[in-house]
Design an enzyme around this catalytic site. Sequence first.
Site, PDB file in Angstrom:
ATOM      1  N   ARG A  70       0.863  -1.182   0.000  1.00 34.84           N
ATOM      2  CA  ARG A  70       0.000   0.000   0.000  1.00 34.84           C
ATOM      3  C   ARG A  70       0.899   1.231   0.000  1.00 34.84           C
ATOM      4  O   ARG A  70       1.768   1.373   0.861  1.00 34.84           O
ATOM      5  CB  ARG A  70      -0.926  -0.011   1.217  1.00 34.84           C
ATOM      6  N   TYR A  83     -13.040  13.200  12.602  1.00 34.94           N
ATOM      7  CA  TYR A  83     -12.317  12.138  13.289  1.00 34.94           C
ATOM      8  C   TYR A  83     -11.179  11.560  12.466  1.00 34.94           C
ATOM      9  O   TYR A  83     -10.747  10.455  12.706  1.00 34.94           O
ATOM     10  CB  TYR A  83     -13.265  11.017  13.696  1.00 34.94           C
ATOM     11  N   CYS A  84     -10.699  12.301  11.494  1.00 34.11           N
ATOM     12  CA  CYS A  84      -9.551  11.814  10.731  1.00 34.11           C
ATOM     13  C   CYS A  84      -8.253  12.364  11.298  1.00 34.11           C
ATOM     14  O   CYS A  84      -7.220  11.725  11.219  1.00 34.11           O
ATOM     15  CB  CYS A  84      -9.684  12.219   9.267  1.00 34.11           C
ATOM     16  N   GLY A 124      -3.872  10.279   2.986  1.00 33.81           N
ATOM     17  CA  GLY A 124      -4.657  11.351   2.413  1.00 33.81           C
ATOM     18  C   GLY A 124      -5.702  10.892   1.399  1.00 33.81           C
ATOM     19  O   GLY A 124      -6.218   9.806   1.478  1.00 33.81           O
ATOM     20  N   CYS A 309      -3.688 -11.250  12.032  1.00 32.75           N
ATOM     21  CA  CYS A 309      -2.241 -11.065  11.897  1.00 32.75           C
ATOM     22  C   CYS A 309      -1.545 -12.299  11.327  1.00 32.75           C
ATOM     23  O   CYS A 309      -0.529 -12.186  10.634  1.00 32.75           O
ATOM     24  CB  CYS A 309      -1.634 -10.720  13.257  1.00 32.75           C
ATOM     25  N   ARG A 314       0.655  -7.643   4.190  1.00 38.53           N
ATOM     26  CA  ARG A 314       0.652  -6.237   3.781  1.00 38.53           C
ATOM     27  C   ARG A 314       1.858  -5.472   4.309  1.00 38.53           C
ATOM     28  O   ARG A 314       2.262  -5.635   5.456  1.00 38.53           O
ATOM     29  CB  ARG A 314      -0.630  -5.555   4.280  1.00 38.53           C
ATOM     30  N   LEU A 315       2.360  -4.603   3.447  1.00 40.58           N
ATOM     31  CA  LEU A 315       3.366  -3.616   3.828  1.00 40.58           C
ATOM     32  C   LEU A 315       2.854  -2.254   3.392  1.00 40.58           C
ATOM     33  O   LEU A 315       2.071  -2.155   2.450  1.00 40.58           O
ATOM     34  CB  LEU A 315       4.711  -3.914   3.158  1.00 40.58           C
ATOM     35  N   ASP A 603     -32.025  35.403  24.582  1.00 38.27           N
ATOM     36  CA  ASP A 603     -31.756  36.840  24.594  1.00 38.27           C
ATOM     37  C   ASP A 603     -31.689  37.408  23.185  1.00 38.27           C
ATOM     38  O   ASP A 603     -32.169  38.522  22.932  1.00 38.27           O
ATOM     39  CB  ASP A 603     -30.441  37.108  25.328  1.00 38.27           C
TER      40      ASP A 603
END
Length: 633
Positions: A70, A83-84, A124, A309, A314-315, A603
């Site tokens: 990735r 929340y990112c 991102g 796991c 994945r890396l 008010d």
Amino acid sequence: MAAQPVSRVVRRVLRAGVRSCSSGAPVTQPCPGEPVVEVLSRPRPFLGEHAAPFSAFLTDSFGRHHSYLRISLTERCNLRCQYCMPEEGVPLTPKADLLTTEEILTLARLFVKEGVDKIRLTGGEPLIRPDVVDIVAQLRQLEGLRTIGITTNGINLARLLPQLQKAGLSAINISLDTLVPAKFEFIVRRKGFHKVMEGIHKAIELGYSPVKVNCVVMRGLNEDELLDFVALTEGLPLDVRFIEYMPFDGNKWNFKKMVSYKEMLDTLRQQWPELEKLPEEESSTAKAFKIPGFRGQVSFITSMSEHFCGTCNRLRITADGNLKVCLFGNSEVSLRDHLRAGASEEELLRVIGAAVGRKKRQHAGMFNISQMKNRPMILIELFLMRQDSPPALPSTFRNSLRVQVLRHRVSFSSQMVTLWKGGGVPQAPLVAQRWLGSSLPQRHFSSHLDSDANPKCLSPTEPQAPAASSGPLPDSDQLTHVDTEGRMAMVDVGRKPDTERVAVASAVVLLGPVAFKLIQENQLKKGDALAVAQLAGIQAAKLTSQLIPLCHHVALSHVQVQLELDRTRHAAVIQASCRARGPTGVEMEALTSAAVAALALYDMCKAVSRDIVLAEIKLVSKTGGQRGDFHRT
């Protein structure tokens, strides 16, 4: 598989001829002009004794082959999700320190030669990078690379997807946490729900199947939409992936906000008992299910409750060129620095192999992970897009949506399918139309106050003070502010431990149609009523100890005041949340904030109507302290 640049014999010689040790710390930075070369940190005899069909450099000490890479193309994003990012913001890496296009392709080429056959581009938001189409096209030229995927928030997808498909993009994941346009805007602080839905539609139109939709499920925000997401798969080739809420630096992870895989599955099976499990692919992170007769399917990413796991392949490479071998780990190796120092391909492979060799058998588990220091998710990638817990929706806002969702679930699903089949851009879901009419709310306010009075309170690694007792104390039948003789007395909190305290309170101002319309259109002669009420609520929280005689002074670390307009009741719904670390709670600060915000709104409007009613001033929730947590149901 492409020929390996270094033979197995040479690798054995390299491993045998150099002694090394490793503490598990990140690789040290190279000196200027001199790349640091690391060897594998532990012997892996099975790689030396057998003719491995997969690269030794991408195989860890537990025999896991890492064939999936990735790559984050950018740290920037065109949304501003609550929340990112941490509340204090994310300092972006200077452009000169980010990977260039050529460096991205160089690293991709190296990993593919070693056996990587799938690359996913992340951020991102990867689709805001100007040369993303060119990057996909050049990746497609790599021999041995079978899949090029992308994870996106979908805002730019409809516009760019035809070019991306032509360039060679083969898989799409779209992040979407709600099907309600108003809630979408609340979450991301931007409009764009229809652009995301248009992107999903375009992906289906161009033949992508399944189109994966990632939904991070958070209690109090969107767990009531599970059935709506599943209903979309009846007529659409979607793989809706429900992701357990996970901790990252800055998102103040709270176990109570996590909805587990089993809880979600139970909810779905109550509606669809025939839900059947699908066979799992090797190295898959998802548990897949399908309802017979539905075109699409549903999956669960169970990183917290049932980790995967043991089969992880994945890396990750961050936008600034650091290699992460585990999403939850804080250890990183700078491939960028080695590249720019002139490291050869063989030297780069040895650095990569050393990092992969240190990969642990599994991550630390949900409770330990929440205390670890790690990058905010925006600086790793957009895979789960938005992992923080936003301020809870006001109870009236949330309950109104839940009622409408349950009432019109079937209509919403059939409407969406009809729109897709008709080829048009999907319109606002029925649930939102019934709640808001035909448009989104015209005005929405959310403010934050951050104080540096106690900066430690936000640190995820701050050790917790020991509890004074083994469990929460029961509610007392005695008034704590009255002494034995019936006289008022201030509670002594000097011996109580400091703990993280959070409280949320709400209030409702019934404005009437005239005042409501003027506020909605911002036409009051006094000015912006919502902004004034918001500021008054913040000020009141800070002054609570001066207004409530026996209330302790609290060093607040955070105050948030939100106002939502509810047209069905011609009302303003106020929610105030306060946070501090100390020996006493902050519920009085939250209640005072909500009450004074309501008074300020009165008010601002009293010249228009004196028939305004302040109602439902109440504590919504509190956490921390010896008496345990409270959540109003």
